[in-house]
Design a protein around this motif. Sequence first.
Motif, PDB file in Angstrom:
ATOM      1  N   SER A  75       0.811  -1.219   0.000  1.00 25.03           N
ATOM      2  CA  SER A  75       0.000   0.000   0.000  1.00 25.03           C
ATOM      3  C   SER A  75       0.841   1.265   0.000  1.00 25.03           C
ATOM      4  O   SER A  75       0.299   2.366   0.022  1.00 25.03           O
ATOM      5  N   GLY A  76       2.164   1.123  -0.036  1.00 21.38           N
ATOM      6  CA  GLY A  76       3.055   2.278  -0.026  1.00 21.38           C
ATOM      7  C   GLY A  76       3.589   2.562  -1.413  1.00 21.38           C
ATOM      8  O   GLY A  76       2.825   2.721  -2.375  1.00 21.38           O
ATOM      9  N   MET A  77       4.905   2.577  -1.515  1.00 18.03           N
ATOM     10  CA  MET A  77       5.573   2.856  -2.790  1.00 18.03           C
ATOM     11  C   MET A  77       5.886   1.547  -3.516  1.00 18.03           C
ATOM     12  O   MET A  77       6.122   0.523  -2.865  1.00 18.03           O
ATOM     13  N   PRO A  78       5.933   1.572  -4.841  1.00 22.41           N
ATOM     14  CA  PRO A  78       6.242   0.353  -5.594  1.00 22.41           C
ATOM     15  C   PRO A  78       7.614  -0.246  -5.233  1.00 22.41           C
ATOM     16  O   PRO A  78       7.818  -1.442  -5.403  1.00 22.41           O
ATOM     17  N   THR A  79       8.522   0.578  -4.725  1.00 28.30           N
ATOM     18  CA  THR A  79       9.858   0.099  -4.379  1.00 28.30           C
ATOM     19  C   THR A  79       9.945  -0.487  -2.968  1.00 28.30           C
ATOM     20  O   THR A  79      10.995  -0.995  -2.574  1.00 28.30           O
ATOM     21  N   ASP A  80       8.850  -0.442  -2.189  1.00 27.74           N
ATOM     22  CA  ASP A  80       8.854  -1.014  -0.845  1.00 27.74           C
ATOM     23  C   ASP A  80       9.017  -2.527  -0.920  1.00 27.74           C
ATOM     24  O   ASP A  80       8.508  -3.159  -1.859  1.00 27.74           O
ATOM     25  N   PRO A  81       9.668  -3.126   0.075  1.00 23.26           N
ATOM     26  CA  PRO A  81       9.713  -4.592   0.116  1.00 23.26           C
ATOM     27  C   PRO A  81       8.288  -5.148   0.096  1.00 23.26           C
ATOM     28  O   PRO A  81       7.399  -4.608   0.775  1.00 23.26           O
ATOM     29  N   PRO A  82       8.027  -6.195  -0.667  1.00 21.83           N
ATOM     30  CA  PRO A  82       6.655  -6.666  -0.861  1.00 21.83           C
ATOM     31  C   PRO A  82       5.964  -7.177   0.404  1.00 21.83           C
ATOM     32  O   PRO A  82       4.735  -7.208   0.460  1.00 21.83           O
ATOM     33  N   ASP A  83       6.721  -7.540   1.431  1.00 30.23           N
ATOM     34  CA  ASP A  83       6.119  -8.083   2.650  1.00 30.23           C
ATOM     35  C   ASP A  83       6.108  -7.087   3.809  1.00 30.23           C
ATOM     36  O   ASP A  83       5.747  -7.428   4.929  1.00 30.23           O
ATOM     37  N   ARG A 155       9.337  17.662  -2.478  1.00 25.64           N
ATOM     38  CA  ARG A 155      10.531  17.713  -1.633  1.00 25.64           C
ATOM     39  C   ARG A 155      11.123  16.318  -1.558  1.00 25.64           C
ATOM     40  O   ARG A 155      10.407  15.324  -1.721  1.00 25.64           O
ATOM     41  N   PRO A 156      12.446  16.232  -1.271  1.00 28.65           N
ATOM     42  CA  PRO A 156      13.096  14.917  -1.214  1.00 28.65           C
ATOM     43  C   PRO A 156      12.531  14.035  -0.103  1.00 28.65           C
ATOM     44  O   PRO A 156      12.304  14.488   1.016  1.00 28.65           O
ATOM     45  N   LEU A 157      12.344  12.780  -0.438  1.00 28.26           N
ATOM     46  CA  LEU A 157      11.738  11.783   0.431  1.00 28.26           C
ATOM     47  C   LEU A 157      12.600  10.529   0.375  1.00 28.26           C
ATOM     48  O   LEU A 157      13.282  10.280  -0.633  1.00 28.26           O
ATOM     49  N   ARG A 158      12.561   9.747   1.428  1.00 25.06           N
ATOM     50  CA  ARG A 158      13.323   8.500   1.439  1.00 25.06           C
ATOM     51  C   ARG A 158      12.521   7.449   2.185  1.00 25.06           C
ATOM     52  O   ARG A 158      11.765   7.750   3.103  1.00 25.06           O
ATOM     53  N   THR A 159      12.709   6.208   1.812  1.00 25.17           N
ATOM     54  CA  THR A 159      12.090   5.080   2.491  1.00 25.17           C
ATOM     55  C   THR A 159      13.004   4.621   3.611  1.00 25.17           C
ATOM     56  O   THR A 159      14.223   4.546   3.435  1.00 25.17           O
ATOM     57  N   PHE A 160      12.404   4.323   4.755  1.00 24.75           N
ATOM     58  CA  PHE A 160      13.124   3.767   5.903  1.00 24.75           C
ATOM     59  C   PHE A 160      12.467   2.443   6.257  1.00 24.75           C
ATOM     60  O   PHE A 160      11.242   2.309   6.191  1.00 24.75           O
ATOM     61  N   SER A 161      13.288   1.477   6.642  1.00 28.32           N
ATOM     62  CA  SER A 161      12.815   0.138   6.945  1.00 28.32           C
ATOM     63  C   SER A 161      13.193  -0.247   8.374  1.00 28.32           C
ATOM     64  O   SER A 161      14.211   0.210   8.902  1.00 28.32           O
TER      65      SER A 161
END
Length: 175
Positions: A75-83, A155-161
Amino acid sequence: MERHADPALTLRAGASSDIEQCVALWVDACAVRDGRSIGGIADRARPKFDRSIGWIVASSGEQIDGFVLATAPGSGMPTDPPDAAVVGLLAVQPSQQARGLGRTLLQAIGRHLSDAGYRQAVLHALLDNHTALGLYRSEGWTAVGDEYEHSLLKRPLRTFSRDLMQDGLGGTVGD
């Protein structure tokens, strides 16, 4: 229910009757973060409540002082880990910020997601939101992938896991 360090605050599961107050809180917190109100913030947040897999509210009486909401993997970004579950909204009343409530909510949603069987979670953070970035990093969230531009804010955004199986997660927030 779970207590926060402030004995007047209670953590509980969010309910449909909380949606509008949480959306208003999200809009207010974003306006403080951004230095101005930006159209479209409420419209982007509201549908997430219907897709919630975890929603925790911090309240003092009828007043919601903060909340965190997670949605299902994918439900997030297409680049997020699928699980990975997606922590999509985290907000604290501007008057309550810098008192540890954001940390408490972030830890609570991590426990909730872990207890629900999720092994990993992601969130997406603006790179100029240094206070939030400090919180996320101190709680074990690590930057993954490349930075990209927020589609609304430009604005710049980043994914955090975050690995939800790390020590310190466990327990639940009651209804």
